[in-house]
Enzyme design. Structure first.
Site, PDB file in Angstrom:
ATOM      1  N   ASN A   1     -98.262 107.907  -2.846  1.00 39.05           N
ATOM      2  CA  ASN A   1     -97.400 109.279  -2.445  1.00 39.05           C
ATOM      3  C   ASN A   1     -98.317 109.712  -1.297  1.00 39.05           C
ATOM      4  OD1 ASN A   1     -99.172 111.198  -3.645  1.00 39.05           O
ATOM      5  ND2 ASN A   1     -97.994 110.378  -5.629  1.00 39.05           N
TER       6      ASN A   1
ATOM      7  N   ASP B   1     -99.034 102.818  -8.325  1.00 39.91           N
ATOM      8  CA  ASP B   1     -99.933 103.889  -8.150  1.00 39.91           C
ATOM      9  C   ASP B   1    -101.006 104.269  -9.209  1.00 39.91           C
ATOM     10  OD1 ASP B   1    -101.612 105.722  -6.421  1.00 39.91           O
ATOM     11  OD2 ASP B   1     -99.946 107.043  -6.210  1.00 39.91           O
TER      12      ASP B   1
HETATM   13  P1  ADP Z   1     -92.419 103.528  -5.023  1.00 46.19           P
HETATM   14  O1  ADP Z   1     -92.821 105.104  -5.253  1.00 46.19           O
HETATM   15  O2  ADP Z   1     -92.768 103.128  -3.650  1.00 46.19           O
HETATM   16  O3  ADP Z   1     -91.080 103.222  -5.322  1.00 46.19           O
HETATM   17  P2  ADP Z   1     -93.285 102.337  -7.520  1.00 46.19           P
HETATM   18  O4  ADP Z   1     -94.988 102.279  -8.122  1.00 46.19           O
HETATM   19  O5  ADP Z   1     -92.342 103.619  -8.467  1.00 46.19           O
HETATM   20  O6  ADP Z   1     -93.388 102.985  -6.185  1.00 46.19           O
HETATM   21  O7  ADP Z   1     -92.495 101.050  -7.461  1.00 46.19           O
HETATM   22  C1  ADP Z   1     -92.726 100.346  -6.745  1.00 46.19           C
HETATM   23  C2  ADP Z   1     -92.730  98.621  -7.085  1.00 46.19           C
HETATM   24  O8  ADP Z   1     -93.884  98.579  -7.875  1.00 46.19           O
HETATM   25  C3  ADP Z   1     -91.656  98.522  -8.223  1.00 46.19           C
HETATM   26  O9  ADP Z   1     -90.978  97.306  -8.057  1.00 46.19           O
HETATM   27  C4  ADP Z   1     -92.468  98.782  -9.566  1.00 46.19           C
HETATM   28  O10 ADP Z   1     -91.734  97.716 -10.356  1.00 46.19           O
HETATM   29  C5  ADP Z   1     -93.484  97.873  -9.340  1.00 46.19           C
HETATM   30  N1  ADP Z   1     -94.670  97.906  -9.994  1.00 46.19           N
HETATM   31  C6  ADP Z   1     -95.053  99.084 -10.923  1.00 46.19           C
HETATM   32  N2  ADP Z   1     -96.156  98.867 -11.606  1.00 46.19           N
HETATM   33  C7  ADP Z   1     -96.899  97.492 -11.164  1.00 46.19           C
HETATM   34  C8  ADP Z   1     -97.899  97.137 -11.202  1.00 46.19           C
HETATM   35  N3  ADP Z   1     -99.157  97.505 -11.978  1.00 46.19           N
HETATM   36  N4  ADP Z   1     -98.137  95.937 -10.692  1.00 46.19           N
HETATM   37  C9  ADP Z   1     -97.251  95.583  -9.541  1.00 46.19           C
HETATM   38  N5  ADP Z   1     -95.977  96.037  -9.336  1.00 46.19           N
HETATM   39  C10 ADP Z   1     -95.671  97.379  -9.894  1.00 46.19           C
END
Ligand code: ADP
Length: 168
Positions: A25, A35
């Site tokens: 973010n 994140d």
């Molecule tokens: P944003 O706020 O950009 O939407 P998110 O982290 O909520 O970011 O989600 C972005 C993507 O990352 C989603 O597809 C989520 O399922 C995925 N994600 C969450 N945790 C992990 C991880 N440890 N490794 C890879 N992808 C992940």
């Protein structure tokens, strides 16, 4: 030089690449989703370095070290929030991929892994986001022939299927 696009189903923090991309973010001070996972796996020094960066605008990208991660570096980028008043969300999402690839090229990285930026909490529709991701990565690979491998890291089956369909 051969260049490949791969897919991986699982946790991006396990990938041993030159850089993993963080869907961060604007504060760059950590959050949930990918994140949070990256900060937990990298350890507190990552947050320390992030504090020095002064945040990041949507569509931009900034580089840090990977600390305890198997990846050497983290490229932090900020995707658009789908349900916000931001204009040109598709262009902003495209810039995340473009600017991350640009940093990778500038640093001489050979391998980079992306999560599905903005498709989690930021609610970008998966199909359109996937098309943008693939298009921008393919264009950047053409521009930067020294990048050898891009991994699309999909955290769930549904996302993995979407990338698989769109990559054919
Ligand atoms: P944003 O706020 O950009 O939407 P998110 O982290 O909520 O970011 O989600 C972005 C993507 O990352 C989603 O597809 C989520 O399922 C995925 N994600 C969450 N945790 C992990 C991880 N440890 N490794 C890879 N992808 C992940």
């Amino acid at each position: 030089m051969a260049q490949i696009i791969e897919m991986f189903l699982g946790d991006i923090t396990t990938l041993k690449v030159d850089a993993i991309v963080n869907a961060a973010n604007k504060s760059l001070l950590g959050g949930g989703g990918v994140d949070g996972a990256i900060h937990r796996a990298a350890g507190p020094k990552l947050l320390e370095e992030c504090r020095t960066l002064g945040g990041c605008e949507t569509g931009e990208a900034k580089l840090t070290k990977g600390y305890n991660l198997p990846a050497k570096y983290v490229i932090h980028t900020v995707g658009p929030i789908y349900f916000s008043t931001q204009q040109n969300k598709a262009e902003l999402l495209a810039r995340c991929y473009r600017n991350s690839m640009k940093i990778a090229a500038k640093k001489g990285f050979k391998s980079i892994a992306f999560p599905a930026i903005s498709t989690g909490v930021y609610s970008y529709p998966l199909e359109e986001a996937t098309e943008i991701a693939i298009h921008e990565v393919r264009t950047s690979l053409f521009l930067y022939p020294k990048i050898e491998k891009v991994i699309f890291c999909c955290f769930d089956e549904y996302t993995f299927q979407m990338y698989q369909n769109k990559l054919r």
